[in-house]
Design an enzyme around this catalytic site. Structure first.
Site, short mmCIF file in Angstrom:
data_model
loop_
_atom_site.label_atom_id
_atom_site.label_comp_id
_atom_site.label_asym_id
_atom_site.label_seq_id
_atom_site.Cartn_x
_atom_site.Cartn_y
_atom_site.Cartn_z
N SER A 135 0.84 -1.20 0.00
CA SER A 135 0.00 0.00 0.00
C SER A 135 0.88 1.26 0.00
O SER A 135 1.55 1.51 -1.00
CB SER A 135 -0.98 -0.05 1.18
N HIS A 177 -4.58 -0.90 -4.23
CA HIS A 177 -6.04 -1.10 -4.02
C HIS A 177 -6.76 -0.80 -5.34
O HIS A 177 -7.82 -0.18 -5.36
CB HIS A 177 -6.56 -0.17 -2.92
N GLU A 204 -5.45 -5.45 -4.54
CA GLU A 204 -5.14 -5.95 -3.19
C GLU A 204 -4.70 -7.41 -3.27
O GLU A 204 -5.08 -8.15 -4.18
CB GLU A 204 -6.38 -5.81 -2.30
#
Lengths: 272, 272
Positions: A135, A177, A204
């Site tokens: 992330s 994401h 993800e």
């Protein structure tokens, strides 16, 4: 620019992960990272700076322990003064792998940017130490890092916000994401600012394992969307007004599920 | 297959609209459709069958009246028996433009499919009568019509549901509310079933004005996303398991804001 390679060494893997990677039940991505770092004899240092939770570092140490790593560290860097700490640099220098957690990528760039820790990460990676980040830790590998922008499909003139990242690889811009948060619009906006960039959209639980030849393999349960603007024939970016939908002709798109490969230097996709 | 042209006639425009077109304050798309149909002397027939609201037909008649059309009709077709009514076919035959409203595209295909009304629409369009349809009325122009599917970016093996549409044009598959509802995943799924199809994703308040040469111009405030799978080098569709992310190499993408053009037969995008 990435740090120059020292003669006779190979850059370590650079492994951006799209967030929410599986941690308990068959943690494929983290286990492959551990294997590259030497398995149970590897030494992994976690940098939890992006997170504002106190236990993020310890939590990842436990996960790596469960995978079989005997020795791991976590560096409690929460402000710029911490990132000057020579003992933390020494810990990094003992590592075979560096893992940067999720959180806010602007915490990574504002706290680590221009510090001895950032320099050490870049130099160690150039010398063969593997880097994985999830992330925020994935976003920061870009030289030009996405910090926000519009969701959806259609790019706009003001559709993305960029900030300087760590630049472990300087020709890609990474987003995370990706499918889950519908981020094609902002990635298209980013690459259309300057089509020397290649856009890498990570779902993800999905990672790009980028080797020293700048070829990556997709690992995980989702896909990687590659946006290659090299052949764009026309872009209205320069004339568009704020908020206008853009016209972009001839964007090349690859969707790469597990095992799919992409050569960043040659801009060419492969299967298996 | 579209109805064959009669010698000496040109097919009318086919105008799929992505839904939520501006109706009151400068209704650009509807006004351009009216102008093609002859302006105030045009005769426009509304088919409100997709909608389950009683006043949809009258509402569009009022909108066309406000734009200046002197004569319009609405055909209250709510079941298959209505679509056999010869007087409705006669009304259609007096029209210079046919407008099909939004609602549920499965109502259009199940109620109109195979009836004299559907035949008349196809034949009249082939003879020069213009067709515009919004949302469901846009979906139905495809031979292979999207009725549902997954949202997001990354296509999957079971990512889209198709049904036979009206097939005014047989090489495109149309999707609507495209950017607003994040429908790239289902359009990519559709074109990867059989890459002879070209995917046309219409944003709200955005229309493709497709002329008799199969060249369209984008009109409206959003964009049209064209997904051209002609150059796909590899697709994992045939081997993928249900729900798996697909691998697709070399999809061509064009984003066309107002004025952008695309030649469906030649598969080539232009600006202005």
């Amino acid at each position: 620019m990435p740090s120059p390679n020292i003669a006779g060494t190979q850059r370590g893997y650079v492994i951006p992960i799209g967030g929410a990677e599986e941690k308990l039940d068959n943690p494929e991505i983290l286990a492959k990272f551990v294997a590259l770092c030497g398995g149970e004899d590897g030494v992994i240092t976690v940098i939890p700076t992006a997170s504002q939770l106190d236990d993020t570092g310890a939590r990842y140490q436990k996960i790596f322990d469960d995978i079989g790593v005997k020795k791991s560290f976590s560096l409690p860097i929460t402000e710029r003064a911490d990132a000057q700490n020579p003992s933390y640099v020494k810990t990094l220098e003992k590592s075979t792998g560096i893992f940067v957690t999720g959180g806010n990528q602007l915490r990574l760039s504002t706290i680590l940017g221009g510090t001895p820790i950032a320099r050490a990460i870049r130099q160690l990676n150039a010398q063969g130490v593997h880097y994985a980040g999830t992330s925020a830790g994935a976003a920061i590998v870009s030289q030009h890092m996405i910090t926000g922008g519009n969701t959806g499909i259609v790019p706009t003139e003001d559709g993305v916000n960029l900030a300087p990242g760590m630049g472990l690889i300087n020709t890609i811009v990474v987003d995370q994401h990706f499918n889950q948060r519908n981020r094609l619009a902002r990635l298209l906006s980013a690459v259309s600012y300057n089509p020397f960039l290649i856009g890498i959209g990570l779902d993800e639980d999905t990672a790009a394992f980028i080797d020293h030849n700048n070829v990556f393999t997709t690992v995980g349960s989702g896909a990687i969307t590659v946006v290659d603007p090299s052949d764009i024939e026309y872009s209205s970016m320069a004339e568009a007004r704020t908020g206008d939908a853009l016209t972009l002709l001839n964007v090349k798109l690859h969707i790469l599920a597990s095992g799919g490969r992409f050569d960043i230097s040659e801009r060419k996709a492969y299967v298996k």
